[in-house]
Design a protein around this motif. Structure first.
Motif, PDB file in Angstrom:
ATOM      1  N   ASP A   8      25.885  20.484 119.281  1.00  0.00           N
ATOM      2  CA  ASP A   8      24.722  21.085 118.630  1.00  0.00           C
ATOM      3  C   ASP A   8      23.939  20.089 117.779  1.00  0.00           C
ATOM      4  O   ASP A   8      23.648  20.350 116.618  1.00  0.00           O
ATOM      5  CB  ASP A   8      25.164  22.299 117.807  1.00  0.00           C
ATOM      6  N   THR A   9      23.558  18.972 118.387  1.00  0.00           N
ATOM      7  CA  THR A   9      22.797  17.967 117.656  1.00  0.00           C
ATOM      8  C   THR A   9      21.336  18.379 117.490  1.00  0.00           C
ATOM      9  O   THR A   9      20.705  17.991 116.512  1.00  0.00           O
ATOM     10  CB  THR A   9      22.913  16.593 118.330  1.00  0.00           C
ATOM     11  N   LYS A  16      15.852  14.097 112.615  1.00  0.00           N
ATOM     12  CA  LYS A  16      15.143  13.076 113.400  1.00  0.00           C
ATOM     13  C   LYS A  16      16.100  12.167 114.156  1.00  0.00           C
ATOM     14  O   LYS A  16      15.741  11.600 115.189  1.00  0.00           O
ATOM     15  CB  LYS A  16      14.247  12.228 112.490  1.00  0.00           C
ATOM     16  N   ARG A  17      17.327  12.018 113.638  1.00  0.00           N
ATOM     17  CA  ARG A  17      18.315  11.166 114.299  1.00  0.00           C
ATOM     18  C   ARG A  17      19.720  11.581 113.881  1.00  0.00           C
ATOM     19  O   ARG A  17      19.884  12.351 112.935  1.00  0.00           O
ATOM     20  CB  ARG A  17      18.062   9.705 113.966  1.00  0.00           C
ATOM     21  N   LEU A  18      20.698  11.068 114.592  1.00  0.00           N
ATOM     22  CA  LEU A  18      22.081  11.346 114.228  1.00  0.00           C
ATOM     23  C   LEU A  18      22.406  10.672 112.899  1.00  0.00           C
ATOM     24  O   LEU A  18      21.922   9.573 112.623  1.00  0.00           O
ATOM     25  CB  LEU A  18      23.029  10.841 115.318  1.00  0.00           C
ATOM     26  N   VAL A  39      19.090  19.055 123.076  1.00  0.00           N
ATOM     27  CA  VAL A  39      17.660  19.352 123.020  1.00  0.00           C
ATOM     28  C   VAL A  39      16.825  18.187 123.561  1.00  0.00           C
ATOM     29  O   VAL A  39      15.900  18.397 124.312  1.00  0.00           O
ATOM     30  CB  VAL A  39      17.190  19.799 121.617  1.00  0.00           C
ATOM     31  N   ASP A  40      17.159  16.947 123.216  1.00  0.00           N
ATOM     32  CA  ASP A  40      16.388  15.814 123.747  1.00  0.00           C
ATOM     33  C   ASP A  40      17.270  14.889 124.589  1.00  0.00           C
ATOM     34  O   ASP A  40      18.455  14.697 124.305  1.00  0.00           O
ATOM     35  CB  ASP A  40      15.718  15.024 122.619  1.00  0.00           C
ATOM     36  N   THR A 135      23.982  17.927 112.466  1.00  0.00           N
ATOM     37  CA  THR A 135      22.573  17.917 112.052  1.00  0.00           C
ATOM     38  C   THR A 135      22.038  19.275 111.600  1.00  0.00           C
ATOM     39  O   THR A 135      20.957  19.332 111.022  1.00  0.00           O
ATOM     40  CB  THR A 135      21.691  17.432 113.224  1.00  0.00           C
ATOM     41  N   ASP A 136      22.755  20.370 111.886  1.00  0.00           N
ATOM     42  CA  ASP A 136      22.255  21.707 111.584  1.00  0.00           C
ATOM     43  C   ASP A 136      23.406  22.581 111.107  1.00  0.00           C
ATOM     44  O   ASP A 136      24.090  23.217 111.900  1.00  0.00           O
ATOM     45  CB  ASP A 136      21.594  22.299 112.831  1.00  0.00           C
TER      46      ASP A 136
END
Length: 166
Positions: A8-9, A16-18, A39-40, A135-136
């Motif tokens: 889940d990045t 914006k980044r890891l 996602v990207d 990230t979330d």
């Protein structure tokens, strides 16, 4: 063997980044697991280029490009242990029994989707691991990921890492 587990990045929607601490773990890991919702494609490209071995799946938020490159379920045998990776496992209630029935030949199942860290063992012996999200954090107090060691066919030192608040 050192393992790095993430999920889940959601880049670049949630960050914006890891995070740097997670990126610093990449060269130390023999195998990196990602349980979907990239996602990207840039994050997939990054992990493919920096990982010795990547075992990964797509998630429900991943579009056609990622779905074309990644399976829904991935498998790997490491030091005699059978690993599986999947994004969604359904509700928390009944998860162990449901996953043990769906994956009877696995020793460890890495999953994501909920953003909630999870480490339990089903009565059949199947170990279920969710690294949360780096990230979330959603409703969790911290963003997280997992590391573990695999020695002599035994998973040891499974550690949940809390990332600093941004």
């Amino acid at each position: 063997m050192r393992l790095l587990l993430m999920s889940d990045t959601h880049l670049p929607k949630r960050a914006k980044r890891l995070p740097e601490p997670l990126l610093a773990e990449l060269p130390r890991a023999d195998v990196v697991f990602h349980a979907g919702d990239w996602v990207d494609a840039a994050t997939l490209d990054l992990l493919e280029s920096r990982s010795r071995r990547l075992v990964a799946v797509h998630g429900n938020n991943d579009g056609p490009e990622l779905r074309a490159r990644l399976p829904e379920v991935a498998y790997a045998e490491l030091d005699g242990l059978r690993f599986g990776v999947v994004h969604e496992t359904g509700p928390a209630q009944g998860r162990e029994a449901r996953c043990a029935a769906r994956f009877p030949d696995l020793d460890v199942l890495v999953f994501g989707h909920s953003h909630i860290p999870w480490d339990t063992t089903a009565p059949t012996g199947l170990r279920l691991l969710n690294p949360g999200s780096p990230t979330d954090r959603r409703r969790q107090p911290h963003c997280t990921y997992l590391t573990a060691h695999l020695t002599g066919g035994t998973l040891t030192e499974v550690t949940l890492h809390r990332l600093p608040q941004r």
